[in-house]
Design an enzyme around this catalytic site. Structure first.
Site, PDB file in Angstrom:
ATOM      1  N   SER A 131       0.812  -1.216   0.000  1.00  0.00           N
ATOM      2  CA  SER A 131       0.000   0.000   0.000  1.00  0.00           C
ATOM      3  C   SER A 131       0.839   1.256   0.000  1.00  0.00           C
ATOM      4  CB  SER A 131      -0.861   0.041   1.268  1.00  0.00           C
ATOM      5  OG  SER A 131      -1.818  -0.968   1.248  1.00  0.00           O
ATOM      6  N   HIS A 163      -0.488  -2.452  -7.614  1.00  0.00           N
ATOM      7  CA  HIS A 163      -1.303  -2.123  -6.433  1.00  0.00           C
ATOM      8  C   HIS A 163      -2.793  -2.104  -6.765  1.00  0.00           C
ATOM      9  CE1 HIS A 163      -2.478   1.020  -3.198  1.00  0.00           C
ATOM     10  NE2 HIS A 163      -2.584  -0.196  -2.708  1.00  0.00           N
ATOM     11  N   GLU A 171      -2.650   0.758  -9.542  1.00  0.00           N
ATOM     12  CA  GLU A 171      -1.476   1.624  -9.664  1.00  0.00           C
ATOM     13  C   GLU A 171      -0.277   0.739 -10.015  1.00  0.00           C
ATOM     14  OE1 GLU A 171      -2.145   5.347  -6.576  1.00  0.00           O
ATOM     15  OE2 GLU A 171      -1.467   3.470  -5.714  1.00  0.00           O
ATOM     16  N   ASN A 207      -3.298   6.308  -1.825  1.00  0.00           N
ATOM     17  CA  ASN A 207      -3.210   6.200  -0.356  1.00  0.00           C
ATOM     18  C   ASN A 207      -2.644   7.444   0.313  1.00  0.00           C
ATOM     19  OD1 ASN A 207      -4.418   3.761  -0.251  1.00  0.00           O
ATOM     20  ND2 ASN A 207      -2.537   2.568  -0.232  1.00  0.00           N
TER      21      ASN A 207
HETATM   22  C1  LIG Z   1      -5.475   0.463   1.343  1.00  0.00           C
HETATM   23  C2  LIG Z   1      -5.007   0.404  -0.050  1.00  0.00           C
HETATM   24  O1  LIG Z   1      -3.835   0.106  -0.290  1.00  0.00           O
HETATM   25  C3  LIG Z   1      -5.845   0.771  -1.189  1.00  0.00           C
HETATM   26  C4  LIG Z   1      -7.335   0.624  -1.057  1.00  0.00           C
HETATM   27  O2  LIG Z   1      -7.877  -0.378  -1.443  1.00  0.00           O
HETATM   28  S1  LIG Z   1      -8.167   1.893  -0.381  1.00  0.00           S
HETATM   29  C5  LIG Z   1      -9.872   1.412  -0.485  1.00  0.00           C
HETATM   30  C6  LIG Z   1     -10.455   1.689  -1.847  1.00  0.00           C
HETATM   31  N1  LIG Z   1     -11.826   1.291  -1.880  1.00  0.00           N
HETATM   32  C7  LIG Z   1     -12.850   2.137  -1.768  1.00  0.00           C
HETATM   33  O3  LIG Z   1     -12.648   3.351  -1.683  1.00  0.00           O
HETATM   34  C8  LIG Z   1     -14.203   1.533  -1.748  1.00  0.00           C
HETATM   35  C9  LIG Z   1     -15.275   2.556  -1.515  1.00  0.00           C
HETATM   36  N2  LIG Z   1     -16.570   1.877  -1.431  1.00  0.00           N
HETATM   37  C10 LIG Z   1     -17.265   1.517  -2.499  1.00  0.00           C
HETATM   38  O4  LIG Z   1     -16.903   1.784  -3.634  1.00  0.00           O
HETATM   39  C11 LIG Z   1     -18.551   0.766  -2.239  1.00  0.00           C
HETATM   40  O5  LIG Z   1     -18.950   0.977  -0.939  1.00  0.00           O
HETATM   41  C12 LIG Z   1     -18.390  -0.776  -2.471  1.00  0.00           C
HETATM   42  C13 LIG Z   1     -18.123  -1.049  -3.942  1.00  0.00           C
HETATM   43  C14 LIG Z   1     -17.277  -1.371  -1.621  1.00  0.00           C
HETATM   44  C15 LIG Z   1     -19.669  -1.470  -2.036  1.00  0.00           C
HETATM   45  O6  LIG Z   1     -20.720  -0.851  -2.679  1.00  0.00           O
HETATM   46  P1  LIG Z   1     -22.116  -0.578  -1.939  1.00  0.00           P
HETATM   47  O7  LIG Z   1     -23.008   0.019  -2.952  1.00  0.00           O
HETATM   48  O8  LIG Z   1     -21.806   0.189  -0.702  1.00  0.00           O
HETATM   49  O9  LIG Z   1     -22.585  -2.001  -1.468  1.00  0.00           O
HETATM   50  P2  LIG Z   1     -23.199  -3.200  -2.313  1.00  0.00           P
HETATM   51  O10 LIG Z   1     -24.475  -2.790  -2.972  1.00  0.00           O
HETATM   52  O11 LIG Z   1     -23.219  -4.329  -1.349  1.00  0.00           O
HETATM   53  O12 LIG Z   1     -22.115  -3.512  -3.423  1.00  0.00           O
HETATM   54  C16 LIG Z   1     -22.055  -2.928  -4.725  1.00  0.00           C
HETATM   55  C17 LIG Z   1     -21.516  -3.954  -5.673  1.00  0.00           C
HETATM   56  O13 LIG Z   1     -20.176  -4.340  -5.292  1.00  0.00           O
HETATM   57  C18 LIG Z   1     -20.128  -5.760  -5.095  1.00  0.00           C
HETATM   58  N3  LIG Z   1     -19.244  -6.056  -3.965  1.00  0.00           N
HETATM   59  C19 LIG Z   1     -19.237  -5.427  -2.772  1.00  0.00           C
HETATM   60  N4  LIG Z   1     -18.269  -5.951  -1.999  1.00  0.00           N
HETATM   61  C20 LIG Z   1     -17.659  -6.919  -2.720  1.00  0.00           C
HETATM   62  C21 LIG Z   1     -16.579  -7.806  -2.472  1.00  0.00           C
HETATM   63  N5  LIG Z   1     -15.909  -7.802  -1.319  1.00  0.00           N
HETATM   64  N6  LIG Z   1     -16.219  -8.661  -3.447  1.00  0.00           N
HETATM   65  C22 LIG Z   1     -16.875  -8.685  -4.621  1.00  0.00           C
HETATM   66  N7  LIG Z   1     -17.900  -7.864  -4.916  1.00  0.00           N
HETATM   67  C23 LIG Z   1     -18.279  -6.996  -3.979  1.00  0.00           C
HETATM   68  C24 LIG Z   1     -21.533  -6.189  -4.803  1.00  0.00           C
HETATM   69  O14 LIG Z   1     -21.766  -7.531  -5.182  1.00  0.00           O
HETATM   70  C25 LIG Z   1     -22.355  -5.234  -5.655  1.00  0.00           C
HETATM   71  O15 LIG Z   1     -22.404  -5.692  -7.005  1.00  0.00           O
HETATM   72  P3  LIG Z   1     -23.748  -5.504  -7.883  1.00  0.00           P
HETATM   73  O16 LIG Z   1     -24.161  -4.066  -7.720  1.00  0.00           O
HETATM   74  O17 LIG Z   1     -23.290  -5.820  -9.268  1.00  0.00           O
HETATM   75  O18 LIG Z   1     -24.698  -6.457  -7.322  1.00  0.00           O
HETATM   76  N1  LIG Z   2      -6.719  -4.184   2.848  1.00  0.00           N
HETATM   77  C1  LIG Z   2      -6.695  -3.340   1.839  1.00  0.00           C
HETATM   78  O1  LIG Z   2      -7.676  -2.596   1.612  1.00  0.00           O
HETATM   79  C2  LIG Z   2      -5.515  -3.246   0.954  1.00  0.00           C
HETATM   80  C3  LIG Z   2      -4.307  -3.810   1.304  1.00  0.00           C
HETATM   81  N2  LIG Z   2      -3.226  -3.723   0.450  1.00  0.00           N
HETATM   82  C4  LIG Z   2      -1.947  -4.336   0.799  1.00  0.00           C
HETATM   83  O2  LIG Z   2      -2.024  -5.724   0.479  1.00  0.00           O
HETATM   84  C5  LIG Z   2      -1.229  -6.480   1.421  1.00  0.00           C
HETATM   85  C6  LIG Z   2      -2.121  -7.501   2.104  1.00  0.00           C
HETATM   86  O3  LIG Z   2      -3.129  -6.826   2.816  1.00  0.00           O
HETATM   87  P1  LIG Z   2      -4.462  -7.573   3.307  1.00  0.00           P
HETATM   88  O4  LIG Z   2      -4.864  -8.583   2.303  1.00  0.00           O
HETATM   89  O5  LIG Z   2      -5.385  -6.502   3.715  1.00  0.00           O
HETATM   90  O6  LIG Z   2      -3.903  -8.302   4.611  1.00  0.00           O
HETATM   91  P2  LIG Z   2      -4.540  -9.536   5.399  1.00  0.00           P
HETATM   92  O7  LIG Z   2      -4.069  -9.400   6.801  1.00  0.00           O
HETATM   93  O8  LIG Z   2      -5.986  -9.666   5.104  1.00  0.00           O
HETATM   94  O9  LIG Z   2      -3.818 -10.792   4.705  1.00  0.00           O
HETATM   95  C7  LIG Z   2      -2.446 -11.014   4.737  1.00  0.00           C
HETATM   96  C8  LIG Z   2      -2.215 -12.504   4.550  1.00  0.00           C
HETATM   97  O10 LIG Z   2      -0.812 -12.720   4.320  1.00  0.00           O
HETATM   98  C9  LIG Z   2      -0.486 -13.928   4.958  1.00  0.00           C
HETATM   99  N3  LIG Z   2       0.968 -14.026   5.094  1.00  0.00           N
HETATM  100  C10 LIG Z   2       1.780 -13.424   5.982  1.00  0.00           C
HETATM  101  N4  LIG Z   2       3.079 -13.791   5.740  1.00  0.00           N
HETATM  102  C11 LIG Z   2       3.053 -14.628   4.672  1.00  0.00           C
HETATM  103  C12 LIG Z   2       4.039 -15.336   3.934  1.00  0.00           C
HETATM  104  N5  LIG Z   2       5.328 -15.265   4.264  1.00  0.00           N
HETATM  105  N6  LIG Z   2       3.649 -16.120   2.896  1.00  0.00           N
HETATM  106  C13 LIG Z   2       2.340 -16.184   2.561  1.00  0.00           C
HETATM  107  N7  LIG Z   2       1.363 -15.550   3.213  1.00  0.00           N
HETATM  108  C14 LIG Z   2       1.711 -14.782   4.263  1.00  0.00           C
HETATM  109  C15 LIG Z   2      -1.251 -13.898   6.265  1.00  0.00           C
HETATM  110  O11 LIG Z   2      -1.350 -15.197   6.815  1.00  0.00           O
HETATM  111  C16 LIG Z   2      -2.587 -13.327   5.789  1.00  0.00           C
HETATM  112  O12 LIG Z   2      -3.486 -14.351   5.391  1.00  0.00           O
HETATM  113  C17 LIG Z   2      -0.592  -5.453   2.362  1.00  0.00           C
HETATM  114  O13 LIG Z   2       0.672  -5.103   1.856  1.00  0.00           O
HETATM  115  C18 LIG Z   2      -1.579  -4.288   2.277  1.00  0.00           C
HETATM  116  O14 LIG Z   2      -0.965  -3.062   2.599  1.00  0.00           O
HETATM  117  C19 LIG Z   2      -3.319  -3.120  -0.782  1.00  0.00           C
HETATM  118  C20 LIG Z   2      -4.514  -2.599  -1.201  1.00  0.00           C
HETATM  119  C21 LIG Z   2      -5.696  -2.558  -0.343  1.00  0.00           C
END
Ligand SMILES: CC(=O)CC(=O)SCCNC(=O)CCNC(=O)[C@H](O)C(C)(C)COP(=O)(O)OP(=O)(O)OC[C@H]1O[C@@H](n2cnc3c(N)ncnc32)[C@H](O)[C@@H]1OP(=O)(O)O
Ligand SMILES: NC(=O)C1=CN([C@@H]2O[C@H](COP(=O)(O)OP(=O)(O)OC[C@H]3O[C@@H](n4cnc5c(N)ncnc54)[C@H](O)[C@@H]3O)[C@@H](O)[C@H]2O)C=CC1
Length: 281
Positions: free
Chosen positions: A117, A138, A150, A188
């Site tokens: 991330s 990513h 990304e 992020n």
């Molecule tokens: C941390 C990092 O490194 C990077 C990151 O990922 S940061 C996070 C980025 N993500 C976001 O910003 C997500 C923001 N949220 C959203 O876009 C929406 O809330 C969401 C798409 C997650 C869910 O949408 P919602 O309208 O609130 O709920 P819901 O109606 O249940 O779902 C919408 C659709 O997504 C699908 N969906 C939701 N969660 C799902 C999942 N985990 N897996 C597969 N499909 C999923 C649903 O099946 C639904 O599909 P249909 O409309 O075709 O039936």
């Molecule tokens: N959660 C999110 O929304 C997002 C997370 N990421 C990144 O993706 C990566 C994974 O995040 P999550 O799936 O959320 O974490 P998570 O905690 O859900 O899953 C991580 C998994 O890795 C496994 N693991 C740890 N060490 C391992 C190894 N040596 N070999 C194989 N498996 C191992 C753990 O057992 C666990 O099942 C992180 O780098 C996170 O920053 C990127 C985009 C979005």
């Protein structure tokens, strides 16, 4: 590319495996314990079953997709993959160890990618003898839904590696954006400080959890409020990203909210543990 290895079967690894298998590739999904592998596979089955129910795919297609995914605890099963995407815990030292192991194990042609991330791809690549074949791919959560990927270039990523990854990302139906490595990349660096700020607003007693999320949903048209989004991402992942931003930039504007730290210490990590800012069952 034919065979893709995924390391880590958690929130992201399982979503990435599903998405790639749905595009016709053979996928090997590895985690450290069989339980974690099984949980990842079960999540994929559940998602595919929902797609059948919604008549987005047929039952035969679901079986074909499941048939293309093999779960394993053995890293050696990934040796002949064309591309490996690492999606394990967001900690530099653990990621470096895995990349070193993969480098020793895999064919010299294998491209090694991290789904990190925020961490430095350049640093991860230094543990391998193929830094030109290492990059960041990513994905965003939930992977089957989110269109963006990304593509992170480290200082050593070869143009050929980047182009192959770009072609692959387009083949699986995602939209790539090119990013030169920097802490938190693009999304992020913007998104996670917003979640952290929402945690500060709660911590300072300015508004309650529901009010903060309603404000951002109705006032800024966000599909999820920032605290619910933190729970979706995982509060441990949010904290790890804030720490990377804070340490790498040395700028106090990225300081993690103490409430985020407290919740992670309590194991209240969000949806994956059933409790974060909200409760889930
Ligand atoms: C941390 C990092 O490194 C990077 C990151 O990922 S940061 C996070 C980025 N993500 C976001 O910003 C997500 C923001 N949220 C959203 O876009 C929406 O809330 C969401 C798409 C997650 C869910 O949408 P919602 O309208 O609130 O709920 P819901 O109606 O249940 O779902 C919408 C659709 O997504 C699908 N969906 C939701 N969660 C799902 C999942 N985990 N897996 C597969 N499909 C999923 C649903 O099946 C639904 O599909 P249909 O409309 O075709 O039936
Ligand atoms: N959660 C999110 O929304 C997002 C997370 N990421 C990144 O993706 C990566 C994974 O995040 P999550 O799936 O959320 O974490 P998570 O905690 O859900 O899953 C991580 C998994 O890795 C496994 N693991 C740890 N060490 C391992 C190894 N040596 N070999 C194989 N498996 C191992 C753990 O057992 C666990 O099942 C992180 O780098 C996170 O920053 C990127 C985009 C979005």
């Amino acid at each position: 590319m034919k065979k893709i290895g995924i390391v880590g079967a958690g929130t992201m690894g399982s979503g990435i495996a599903q998405t790639i298998a749905q595009s016709g590739y053979e996928v090997i999904l590895r985690d450290i314990e069989q339980d974690f592998v099984d949980q990842g596979l079960a999540k994929i089955e559940k998602n595919l079953a929902r797609s059948v129910q919604k008549e987005r795919i047929s039952a035969a297609e679901k079986d074909a997709v499941s048939g293309r995914i093999t779960g394993t605890t053995e890293l050696s099963k990934l040796a002949d993959a064309d591309l490996i995407i690492e999606a394990i815990t967001e900690q530099m030292e653990i990621k470096k160890r895995v990349f070193q192991e993969l480098d020793e194990l895999c064919s010299p042609e294998t491209i090694l990618a991290s789904n990190t991330s925020a961490l430095s791809i350049t640093e991860i690549a230094t543990t391998t003898k193929r830094p030109d074949k290492v990059l960041g791919i990513h994905f965003f959560n939930p992977v089957p839904v989110m269109k963006l990927v990304e593509l992170i270039k480290s200082i050593t990523t070869a143009e050929e590696t980047f182009n192959k990854a770009k072609e692959f990302v387009e083949k699986i139906g995602k939209t790539p954006v090119e990013v030169n490595e920097a802490p938190g990349f693009v999304v992020n660096r913007i998104l996670i400080p917003m979640i952290n700020e929402a945690a500060f607003i709660l911590y300072e007693g300015i508004a309650k959890v529901d009010e903060i999320d309603t404000a951002m949903k109705l006032g800024a048209n966000h599909p999820l409020g920032p605290l619910a989004l933190g729970d979706l991402v995982g509060l441990d992942v949010c904290l790890a990203i804030m720490e990377t931003l804070y340490n790498e930039f040395g700028d106090s504007k990225y300081r993690p909210c103490p409430l985020l730290r407290k919740k992670v210490r309590a194991g209240h990590l969000g949806r994956k543990t059933g409790r974060g800012f909200f409760e889930y069952n």
